[in-house]
Design a protein around this motif. Structure first.
Motif, PDB file in Angstrom:
ATOM      1  N   UNK A 180       0.737  -1.348  -0.058  1.00  0.00           N
ATOM      2  CA  UNK A 180      -0.030   0.035   0.021  1.00  0.00           C
ATOM      3  C   UNK A 180       0.985   1.275   0.026  1.00  0.00           C
ATOM      4  N   UNK A 181       2.085   1.237   0.448  1.00  0.00           N
ATOM      5  CA  UNK A 181       2.882   2.185   0.534  1.00  0.00           C
ATOM      6  C   UNK A 181       3.235   2.608  -0.831  1.00  0.00           C
ATOM      7  N   UNK A 182       3.584   1.692  -1.759  1.00  0.00           N
ATOM      8  CA  UNK A 182       3.981   1.885  -3.098  1.00  0.00           C
ATOM      9  C   UNK A 182       2.764   2.659  -3.562  1.00  0.00           C
ATOM     10  N   UNK A 183       1.526   2.383  -3.418  1.00  0.00           N
ATOM     11  CA  UNK A 183       0.343   2.742  -4.107  1.00  0.00           C
ATOM     12  C   UNK A 183       0.161   4.160  -3.583  1.00  0.00           C
ATOM     13  N   UNK A 184       0.594   4.521  -2.199  1.00  0.00           N
ATOM     14  CA  UNK A 184       0.300   5.783  -1.766  1.00  0.00           C
ATOM     15  C   UNK A 184       0.996   6.941  -2.398  1.00  0.00           C
ATOM     16  N   UNK A 185       2.352   6.223  -2.611  1.00  0.00           N
ATOM     17  CA  UNK A 185       3.557   7.101  -3.340  1.00  0.00           C
ATOM     18  C   UNK A 185       2.902   7.576  -4.665  1.00  0.00           C
ATOM     19  N   UNK A 186       2.169   6.464  -5.431  1.00  0.00           N
ATOM     20  CA  UNK A 186       1.672   7.144  -6.643  1.00  0.00           C
ATOM     21  C   UNK A 186       0.625   8.171  -6.704  1.00  0.00           C
ATOM     22  N   UNK A 187      -0.185   7.987  -5.716  1.00  0.00           N
ATOM     23  CA  UNK A 187      -1.557   8.836  -5.273  1.00  0.00           C
ATOM     24  C   UNK A 187      -0.817   9.976  -4.966  1.00  0.00           C
ATOM     25  N   UNK A 188       0.033  10.215  -4.204  1.00  0.00           N
ATOM     26  CA  UNK A 188       0.617  11.687  -3.633  1.00  0.00           C
ATOM     27  C   UNK A 188       1.127  12.205  -4.834  1.00  0.00           C
ATOM     28  N   UNK A 189       1.929  11.531  -6.034  1.00  0.00           N
ATOM     29  CA  UNK A 189       2.517  12.041  -7.053  1.00  0.00           C
ATOM     30  C   UNK A 189       1.496  12.622  -8.123  1.00  0.00           C
ATOM     31  N   UNK A 190       0.214  11.745  -8.117  1.00  0.00           N
ATOM     32  CA  UNK A 190      -0.644  12.069  -9.176  1.00  0.00           C
ATOM     33  C   UNK A 190      -2.045  11.691  -8.508  1.00  0.00           C
ATOM     34  N   UNK A 191      -2.631  12.933  -7.571  1.00  0.00           N
ATOM     35  CA  UNK A 191      -3.753  12.731  -6.939  1.00  0.00           C
ATOM     36  C   UNK A 191      -5.155  13.254  -7.702  1.00  0.00           C
ATOM     37  N   UNK A 192      -4.972  13.421  -8.874  1.00  0.00           N
ATOM     38  CA  UNK A 192      -6.235  13.649 -10.072  1.00  0.00           C
ATOM     39  C   UNK A 192      -6.030  12.535 -10.989  1.00  0.00           C
ATOM     40  N   UNK A 193      -5.178  11.623 -11.106  1.00  0.00           N
ATOM     41  CA  UNK A 193      -5.278  10.909 -12.058  1.00  0.00           C
ATOM     42  C   UNK A 193      -5.961   9.461 -11.464  1.00  0.00           C
ATOM     43  N   UNK A 194      -7.147   9.239 -12.400  1.00  0.00           N
ATOM     44  CA  UNK A 194      -7.862   7.936 -11.914  1.00  0.00           C
ATOM     45  C   UNK A 194      -7.126   6.516 -11.687  1.00  0.00           C
ATOM     46  N   UNK A 195      -6.082   6.493 -12.658  1.00  0.00           N
ATOM     47  CA  UNK A 195      -5.677   4.947 -12.776  1.00  0.00           C
ATOM     48  C   UNK A 195      -4.880   4.796 -11.468  1.00  0.00           C
ATOM     49  N   UNK A 196      -4.373   5.619 -10.817  1.00  0.00           N
ATOM     50  CA  UNK A 196      -3.725   5.434  -9.493  1.00  0.00           C
ATOM     51  C   UNK A 196      -4.545   4.724  -8.156  1.00  0.00           C
ATOM     52  N   UNK A 197      -5.773   5.403  -8.515  1.00  0.00           N
ATOM     53  CA  UNK A 197      -6.858   4.976  -7.515  1.00  0.00           C
ATOM     54  C   UNK A 197      -7.237   3.492  -7.840  1.00  0.00           C
TER      55      UNK A 197
END
Length: 538
Positions: A180-197
């Motif tokens: 989940x930490x890896x996923x959170x890093x992606x979300x932090x970088x691209x908070x408006x990108x649907x794919x990271x969610x």
């Protein structure tokens, strides 16, 4: 022909196709016409220059995007055969495309060979590294997958797809927090990108955190232009983790109480699993707040009210639906049901007249013919009912409801056992899922053990929160043996899983599937009373 020139030609053809499609009548598909025009450009060019591997590669790509994978593979095979080694870039692209096609066909050995060859041609390209890492992940080679995704991140530190890959690696190792930490890093970088969610939701599912997954699907849906993928993912998740999806939607509503789409989605999911009281509550909120004034909302509310035996309210809403869309044929089918059961519950003539209004809009429409047949049969007009069923089955030979009813009338009312056997036997070739009604046909031809096995099968295959499979199993077991206690147990299982149709539970005697015989069990009323909340609007 060079690729840039080819693209120009395709663009011209595409433009022409759009112009033609706009002038075409409404029955033509614009997308089909555009695809046909594009393919014609490639086909014509290859007819003139069959050795033009660059054109053939472009056609292979188009076929790939069209979903025509076999033809795409045939083209790319020829490209790889024709393309000289010195054209490394073109050959690399062709090998990558073929690897993707092999992946779709689950030919992983061939895919690995192509990726190895492609990487040797262009070791710096991340495309090949990415595909190789994903293949390694799929095959369970976690060290190789990890190495590949880390290679990508060294060259492209903000590649959220690589973070997703590493998250999957860690989830497979059981390192859930790190995943989940890896996923959170992606979300932090691209908070408006649907794919990271979407990616994080998939990892949450791998770690059994289903409510978190549902919440991420909702966020992704809200960020997307259409939200269709998020809706689809939530719907699929609800099949196995209904409460998790509903809890996530409740939190979304708590955070944004004026977002009608959250209520609508929750209502549709609840309705799909026959949780009519829960669904109706949301439809009422949508209507009272005027979130949507579409006819379908009123029709959906009417369906829920009918299933809860709230016939007067259902009639008001179905009339509102028809005022907004007088051509909605399905609304007439529902209105006929409501009209039939309102008041005395024997308003056959009124219901039949409603069906005739729908029939005037769409003659020979299957649901209308079936509803007419049931009413005519209930009125004792067996031959007229058979005329409707014959017409319906001629148009829809795999309509199991119609075959079952016709077989029933042939066997028990017209005393035509051979004709009945023909209908019941025909049903057996129409699959074995819940909609096939296969168990009822098996019972009628004397194969009760197989019928009971079908009941167990649909329960195992359909862990739906609505308990619908248990309802069918209960109806079947009572038909096989009116005193079978298992029938009542199956009904209790349905209710325990949230089965919310009061109409089917307590009222319906529609031929052929119903709980009429289960209601004779002396413990029926006590059993149903324990689940009164199933039929409450809340």
């Amino acid at each position: 022909m060079k690729i840039k020139y080819l693209i120009l030609v395709v663009a011209i053809a595409l433009s022409g196709a759009i112009t033609q499609a706009q002038a075409a009548n409404d029955d033509d598909s614009t997308a089909i016409k555009i695809k046909a025009a594009v393919m014609k450009v490639y086909d014509d060019q290859l007819a003139l220059t069959p050795d033009a591997y660059d054109v053939r590669y472009a056609r292979a790509m188009q076929l790939y995007f069209n979903g025509d994978y076999d033809r795409s593979l045939a083209d790319v095979n020829k490209v790889i055969e024709q393309c000289p080694e010195k054209e490394a870039d073109q050959l690399y692209d062709a090998l990558i495309l073929r690897a993707k096609l092999y992946d779709l066909k689950e030919n992983y050995l061939a895919e690995a060979a192509d990726l190895k060859r492609a990487t040797a041609l262009n070791p710096r390209s991340l495309n090949g590294v990415d595909l190789s890492a994903k293949l390694a992940l799929k095959q369970g080679n976690l060290p190789e997958a990890e190495n590949g995704f880390n290679t990508i991140l060294r060259q492209s530190p903000q590649n959220y797809d690589a973070f997703y890959g590493l998250a999957q690696v860690e989830a497979k190792r059981g390192n859930n927090d790190k995943a989940i930490e890896y996923c959170d890093r992606a979300v932090k970088l691209f908070p408006q990108e649907p794919n990271v969610y979407y990616n994080r939701a998939n990892v949450y599912k791998m770690t059994n955190a289903y409510e978190n997954a549902a919440e991420d699907y909702i966020i992704a849906m809200s960020l997307s232009s259409s939200g269709n993928k998020g809706i689809s993912e939530l719907w699929t998740l609800s099949e196995t983790h209904y409460d998790a999806v509903m809890n996530a939607l409740q939190r979304a509503i708590d955070n944004a109480p004026r977002q009608g789409n959250f209520y609508y989605l929750r209502a549709q999911i609840a309705k799909n699993y026959l949780h009519y009281g829960q669904a109706l509550n949301d439809f009422n909120i949508i209507i009272s707040n005027n979130f949507y004034d579409d006819y379908s909302v009123y029709e959906d509310a009417a369906r829920c009210q009918f299933e809860l035996t709230l016939y007067d309210d259902a009639l008001q809403n179905i009339n509102k639906a028809l005022q907004r869309n007088p051509n909605d044929v399905d609304a007439y089918v529902l209105k006929a049901q409501i009209t039939r059961y309102q008041g005395t519950g024997n308003n056959f003539a009124l219901a039949y007249n409603v069906l005739k209004q729908g029939e005037a809009l769409k003659p020979n429409y299957g649901p209308i013919l079936l509803a007419e047949a049931r009413i005519l049969y209930a009125l004792g007009q067996k031959n007229e009912a058979m005329d409707c069923l014959n017409k319906l089955i001629a148009a829809e030979p795999k309509n199991n409801e119609a075959l079952l009813l016709r077989g029933f009338i042939n066997k028990y009312r017209l005393r035509k056992p051979d004709a009945a056997i023909t209908d019941f036997t025909a049903m057996l070739s129409n699959g074995d899922d819940m909609a096939s009604l296969r168990g009822f046909a098996l019972h009628e031809i004397g194969k009760d053990d197989e019928a009971k096995e079908w009941a167990r099968k649909i329960i195992g295959d359909n862990p739906l929160p609505g308990g619908e499979a248990y309802y069918y199993a209960s109806a079947l077991l009572s038909d096989i043996n009116v005193d079978d206690e298992q029938a009542l147990k199956y009904l209790e299982n349905a209710l325990a899983n949230g089965f919310g149709s009061k109409f089917l539970t307590e009222v319906s005697e529609e031929y052929y599937v119903n709980l009429k015989l289960v209601r004779r069990n002396p413990n029926f009323a006590t059993t149903v009373s324990r689940y009164a909340d199933n039929f409450a609007v809340k």
